[in-house]
Design a protein around this motif. Sequence first.
Motif, PDB file in Angstrom:
ATOM      1  N   VAL A  62      31.351  38.230  34.069  1.00  0.00           N
ATOM      2  CA  VAL A  62      31.850  38.237  32.688  1.00  0.00           C
ATOM      3  C   VAL A  62      30.837  37.466  31.860  1.00  0.00           C
ATOM      4  O   VAL A  62      30.534  36.305  32.155  1.00  0.00           O
ATOM      5  N   PHE A  63      30.277  38.125  30.846  1.00  0.00           N
ATOM      6  CA  PHE A  63      29.278  37.473  30.006  1.00  0.00           C
ATOM      7  C   PHE A  63      29.892  37.158  28.651  1.00  0.00           C
ATOM      8  O   PHE A  63      30.545  38.015  28.056  1.00  0.00           O
ATOM      9  N   VAL A  64      29.725  35.910  28.197  1.00  0.00           N
ATOM     10  CA  VAL A  64      30.264  35.559  26.871  1.00  0.00           C
ATOM     11  C   VAL A  64      29.186  34.828  26.081  1.00  0.00           C
ATOM     12  O   VAL A  64      28.315  34.172  26.649  1.00  0.00           O
ATOM     13  N   SER A  65      29.250  34.945  24.752  1.00  0.00           N
ATOM     14  CA  SER A  65      28.240  34.273  23.932  1.00  0.00           C
ATOM     15  C   SER A  65      28.825  33.827  22.596  1.00  0.00           C
ATOM     16  O   SER A  65      29.887  34.304  22.174  1.00  0.00           O
ATOM     17  N   GLY A  66      28.099  32.880  21.968  1.00  0.00           N
ATOM     18  CA  GLY A  66      28.527  32.338  20.678  1.00  0.00           C
ATOM     19  C   GLY A  66      29.095  30.940  20.853  1.00  0.00           C
ATOM     20  O   GLY A  66      29.673  30.626  21.905  1.00  0.00           O
ATOM     21  N   PRO A  67      28.960  30.084  19.825  1.00  0.00           N
ATOM     22  CA  PRO A  67      29.392  28.690  19.943  1.00  0.00           C
ATOM     23  C   PRO A  67      30.832  28.526  20.420  1.00  0.00           C
ATOM     24  O   PRO A  67      31.119  27.643  21.229  1.00  0.00           O
ATOM     25  N   GLU A  68      31.754  29.390  19.970  1.00  0.00           N
ATOM     26  CA  GLU A  68      33.162  29.224  20.383  1.00  0.00           C
ATOM     27  C   GLU A  68      33.287  29.497  21.886  1.00  0.00           C
ATOM     28  O   GLU A  68      33.960  28.746  22.609  1.00  0.00           O
ATOM     29  N   ALA A  69      32.632  30.553  22.353  1.00  0.00           N
ATOM     30  CA  ALA A  69      32.700  30.879  23.786  1.00  0.00           C
ATOM     31  C   ALA A  69      32.042  29.765  24.604  1.00  0.00           C
ATOM     32  O   ALA A  69      32.560  29.368  25.653  1.00  0.00           O
ATOM     33  N   HIS A  70      30.910  29.235  24.124  1.00  0.00           N
ATOM     34  CA  HIS A  70      30.232  28.164  24.879  1.00  0.00           C
ATOM     35  C   HIS A  70      31.152  26.949  25.009  1.00  0.00           C
ATOM     36  O   HIS A  70      31.229  26.325  26.063  1.00  0.00           O
TER      37      HIS A  70
ATOM     38  N   GLY B 299      39.950  35.056  23.894  1.00  0.00           N
ATOM     39  CA  GLY B 299      41.112  35.948  23.834  1.00  0.00           C
ATOM     40  C   GLY B 299      41.096  37.055  24.872  1.00  0.00           C
ATOM     41  O   GLY B 299      41.974  37.915  24.862  1.00  0.00           O
ATOM     42  N   HIS B 300      40.102  37.062  25.767  1.00  0.00           N
ATOM     43  CA  HIS B 300      40.039  38.102  26.802  1.00  0.00           C
ATOM     44  C   HIS B 300      40.483  37.539  28.142  1.00  0.00           C
ATOM     45  O   HIS B 300      40.143  36.406  28.493  1.00  0.00           O
ATOM     46  N   HIS B 301      41.160  38.366  28.898  1.00  0.00           N
ATOM     47  CA  HIS B 301      41.599  37.952  30.238  1.00  0.00           C
ATOM     48  C   HIS B 301      40.396  37.990  31.189  1.00  0.00           C
ATOM     49  O   HIS B 301      39.726  39.004  31.326  1.00  0.00           O
ATOM     50  N   VAL B 302      40.123  36.857  31.844  1.00  0.00           N
ATOM     51  CA  VAL B 302      39.028  36.775  32.826  1.00  0.00           C
ATOM     52  C   VAL B 302      39.682  36.569  34.193  1.00  0.00           C
ATOM     53  O   VAL B 302      40.275  35.518  34.451  1.00  0.00           O
ATOM     54  N   PRO B 303      39.569  37.546  35.083  1.00  0.00           N
ATOM     55  CA  PRO B 303      40.270  37.418  36.369  1.00  0.00           C
ATOM     56  C   PRO B 303      39.626  36.377  37.279  1.00  0.00           C
ATOM     57  O   PRO B 303      38.404  36.174  37.237  1.00  0.00           O
ATOM     58  N   ALA B 304      40.455  35.735  38.104  1.00  0.00           N
ATOM     59  CA  ALA B 304      39.950  34.805  39.118  1.00  0.00           C
ATOM     60  C   ALA B 304      38.901  35.529  39.968  1.00  0.00           C
ATOM     61  O   ALA B 304      39.040  36.720  40.247  1.00  0.00           O
ATOM     62  N   GLY B 305      37.860  34.799  40.375  1.00  0.00           N
ATOM     63  CA  GLY B 305      36.810  35.397  41.207  1.00  0.00           C
ATOM     64  C   GLY B 305      35.621  35.875  40.395  1.00  0.00           C
ATOM     65  O   GLY B 305      34.548  36.131  40.951  1.00  0.00           O
ATOM     66  N   SER B 306      35.775  35.988  39.053  1.00  0.00           N
ATOM     67  CA  SER B 306      34.639  36.452  38.244  1.00  0.00           C
ATOM     68  C   SER B 306      33.562  35.378  38.185  1.00  0.00           C
ATOM     69  O   SER B 306      33.848  34.180  38.248  1.00  0.00           O
ATOM     70  N   LEU B 307      32.317  35.833  38.039  1.00  0.00           N
ATOM     71  CA  LEU B 307      31.216  34.909  37.761  1.00  0.00           C
ATOM     72  C   LEU B 307      31.022  34.933  36.245  1.00  0.00           C
ATOM     73  O   LEU B 307      30.701  35.975  35.682  1.00  0.00           O
ATOM     74  N   VAL B 308      31.287  33.796  35.601  1.00  0.00           N
ATOM     75  CA  VAL B 308      31.189  33.741  34.140  1.00  0.00           C
ATOM     76  C   VAL B 308      29.782  33.261  33.782  1.00  0.00           C
ATOM     77  O   VAL B 308      29.310  32.257  34.303  1.00  0.00           O
ATOM     78  N   MET B 309      29.107  34.016  32.899  1.00  0.00           N
ATOM     79  CA  MET B 309      27.734  33.662  32.520  1.00  0.00           C
ATOM     80  C   MET B 309      27.641  33.422  31.028  1.00  0.00           C
ATOM     81  O   MET B 309      28.261  34.147  30.237  1.00  0.00           O
ATOM     82  N   VAL B 310      26.821  32.418  30.651  1.00  0.00           N
ATOM     83  CA  VAL B 310      26.377  32.310  29.258  1.00  0.00           C
ATOM     84  C   VAL B 310      24.854  32.248  29.307  1.00  0.00           C
ATOM     85  O   VAL B 310      24.281  31.849  30.315  1.00  0.00           O
ATOM     86  N   SER B 311      24.227  32.635  28.220  1.00  0.00           N
ATOM     87  CA  SER B 311      22.766  32.649  28.212  1.00  0.00           C
ATOM     88  C   SER B 311      22.224  31.916  26.996  1.00  0.00           C
ATOM     89  O   SER B 311      22.392  32.373  25.860  1.00  0.00           O
ATOM     90  N   PRO B 312      21.534  30.778  27.227  1.00  0.00           N
ATOM     91  CA  PRO B 312      20.871  30.122  26.092  1.00  0.00           C
ATOM     92  C   PRO B 312      19.915  31.079  25.375  1.00  0.00           C
ATOM     93  O   PRO B 312      19.849  31.090  24.150  1.00  0.00           O
ATOM     94  N   ALA B 313      19.222  31.941  26.126  1.00  0.00           N
ATOM     95  CA  ALA B 313      18.231  32.820  25.496  1.00  0.00           C
ATOM     96  C   ALA B 313      18.895  33.826  24.561  1.00  0.00           C
ATOM     97  O   ALA B 313      18.332  34.180  23.520  1.00  0.00           O
ATOM     98  N   VAL B 314      20.092  34.291  24.919  1.00  0.00           N
ATOM     99  CA  VAL B 314      20.813  35.222  24.038  1.00  0.00           C
ATOM    100  C   VAL B 314      21.407  34.430  22.869  1.00  0.00           C
ATOM    101  O   VAL B 314      21.280  34.807  21.696  1.00  0.00           O
ATOM    102  N   ALA B 315      22.028  33.279  23.194  1.00  0.00           N
ATOM    103  CA  ALA B 315      22.721  32.485  22.179  1.00  0.00           C
ATOM    104  C   ALA B 315      21.778  32.033  21.063  1.00  0.00           C
ATOM    105  O   ALA B 315      22.159  31.997  19.891  1.00  0.00           O
TER     106      ALA B 315
END
Length: 467
Positions: A60-68, A353-369
């Motif tokens: 699951v990839f998320v971005s933006g200050p609120e997601a971070h 506001g999105h459902h993230v199921p257990a077991g997911s690898l959650v990623m954020v990217s400084p390069a995208v952000a």
Amino acid sequence: MRTRTSGGPPTVPLPRMPARHLPWLGPLPAFHRDPVALLRGARERVGNAFAFPLLGQDVVFVSGPEAHAEVFEADETVLSPREAYRFLKPVFGRGVAYDAATPEEMDAQIAPLRAALGSRNLDGYVRVMEAETRAQVARWPAEGEIDLLTELNRLTVAIATRCLIGEEFHRRMGPELPRLYRELESGIRFAGILSAKAPLPAFRRRDRARAALAEAIGEVIAERRRRRPPDEPAGPAADGQDMLAVLLAARTEDGRPLPDDIVTGMLIAMVFAGQHTSAVLAAWTGVLLLHHPEYVPRLRGEQEELWAPGSPLGTRALHRMELLDHCVREAERLYPPLVLLMRKALRDTVILGHHVPAGSLVMVSPAVAHRMPEVFRDPDRFDPSRYAAGRAEHRRPYSLISFGGGKHRCVGPAFAYLQVKAAWSVLLREVDLRPARSGYVPDYSTLVPGPATPCTVRYRKRPGRPS
Ligand code: HEM
């Protein structure tokens, strides 16, 4: 369509990454080639949260200050850095950092380093940083070509080794260290994240390098313990005291010294976390200045104003070098040394506001952000003035995330900035640099993407400057 997660507020299902890919493998080839372009492109099409498979793993990839903020501030029993980074165990060692038995134990290992490196009294380190940069330039002929990343890597190896592990270790292992550190890191490629035990040649080299480093560090620890028995209380971290001394002085909750293998592992972890990342940040700073030479006269003016010839460089002067600071930050924004940060979801959770199921690898990217136009104006442009008072785009919480955030924010930003600024203070004074090729692009085959090598630049020593 909205659904509810365990009686919680309604959630919106995660959109899928729009790229075409195979169900289990996912967009692996594109991810390997350039993860930043892939994630950035998908974000532009579907927004700040989406999911995709990668080698059987739900990402699951998320971005933006609120997601971070939601990711970095999440409870570790929900989003766990330890479970996401356990692949570092062969490098750091059993029971060290992400492999510690509990999150509290990991925090206790890191706390003394955080306190020592967070101190403003790091002048002793700055003396090492200045001396090592001068010594490196002195070894170059009057003019020629260098591989900028290789040279800066050599420099940060010497600085990290002397400041973190100590002088004895540096004297004993000095010439072998660039190779050993490189081999340690080359074992942590994408394959290492998926299976740390696969019989790959790079993993064998990694294991041999770790064993050689651990043995030599073990000998230094034994010598220091002979000089200062473990039950003799040590004073607080002093200026210029290496991190080995800080760890030997640290006590567990029940008042015992840290075991030697944990001290060894923490030192390897610190060098691993801080050496190549700093070299990459210094190299991108240089590459950006090569492409924006109009900043060099102003940077030299700032040097002359704040650092008198013949006087030692200190933290005070470095902190006051505002333009240099803004140029380094701009390198950090445009080319963050770590492009992907991860957490493992241990329970079902909700992000943006999105459902993230257990077991997911959650990623954020400084390069995208760092290239989101909603956060940074004209984000692809090199513009150090965006950090100036009055504009200060980076002040918005979790906008600039090169060093992470929340409880697990990096322990080394002060050290890294001092190092990069000290190196460029000496280099700006002592050499003129020109590009030797056109286009320096990130090398995404490593976990810490620097400019692809050969990263050749031309230099000429400046007349009247020390050599
Ligand atoms: C430009 C240089 C550096 C960059 C870009 C960088 C980046 C980061 C990032 C992004 C994290 C957080 C990872 C996450 O939350 O997923 C981190 C953690 C860490 N860094 Fe750095 N780092 C740098 C330099 C250093 C230095 C110089 C040291 C030590 C001397 C260091 C030691 C650590 C440690 C021990 C952690 C783990 C902290 C924790 O989990 O509580 N880093 N670093």
